[in-house]
Design an enzyme around this catalytic site. Sequence first.
Site, PDB file in Angstrom:
ATOM      1  N   ASP A 104       0.838  -1.195   0.000  1.00 22.64           N
ATOM      2  CA  ASP A 104       0.000   0.000   0.000  1.00 22.64           C
ATOM      3  C   ASP A 104       0.876   1.250   0.000  1.00 22.64           C
ATOM      4  O   ASP A 104       2.087   1.181   0.220  1.00 22.64           O
ATOM      5  CB  ASP A 104      -0.993  -0.016   1.167  1.00 22.64           C
ATOM      6  N   SER A 105       0.265   2.395  -0.221  1.00 20.92           N
ATOM      7  CA  SER A 105       1.046   3.615  -0.460  1.00 20.92           C
ATOM      8  C   SER A 105       1.925   4.000   0.726  1.00 20.92           C
ATOM      9  O   SER A 105       2.986   4.586   0.545  1.00 20.92           O
ATOM     10  CB  SER A 105       0.115   4.774  -0.816  1.00 20.92           C
TER      11      SER A 105
END
Length: 238
Positions: A104-105
């Site tokens: 994820d970011s």
Amino acid sequence: MERLQKFLAAAGIASRRKSEELIQQGRVKVNGQVVTTLGAKIDPSRDRIHIDGKPLDTKEEPVYILLNKPKGYISTVRDTHGRKTVMDLIPKHMGRLYPVGRLDSQTTGLLLLTNDGELTYKLTHPKHEFSKTYRTLVKGKITHEAINQLEQGIPLEDGLTAPAIVNVLEIKDGKSLVEITIHEGKNRQVRRMFQAVGFPVQNLKRISFGFLNLKGVSPGKFRMLTSYEINNLKRSVL
């Protein structure tokens, strides 16, 4: 053999859902025949695939990259919202690549990118139990009970997680530094596991993927895998 929509998604053509829509709309041909059935299987090394009449080159020179992903980048080939993707960190001349799994970011660390769809499929398939180790800083002084739960498996909304390997590195200032090794790839799995046992993640980094690690690769940088590493990866998922 692998499912057509999964191969298209792994090849960076579109998301899995959009790939399914392309198939259902009759826009994909395999060996000259329109395929509209979801779940149809192909052999990437043999079958000829066309999308909207344009050939998809499945016989590109294979490329294998190890990237140290920084925060703020999403693990997709492109983003319709204009967010930064991991492909912004790779020179365009290296061709069409796609991530092996996702980070994820806000998660940093080791991410593989390749155009080898068959290897991607095998490395991300649960049956091969390919290990991934994360170093995480969690809020609170982690308890033996929580560690035991993580090691035995955590019931999440998408199923029970497989047993993990957990090592506590440090407990200081009301926080715990923990290493955890898992063999699955559920969405935001490590974050959800720690949240489930009452210790929310504050920082998360993937430090190894199987036998591969980040030695010598700074955040935002990458290196090519060696032929030895590539062969080892392929042997590990036979």
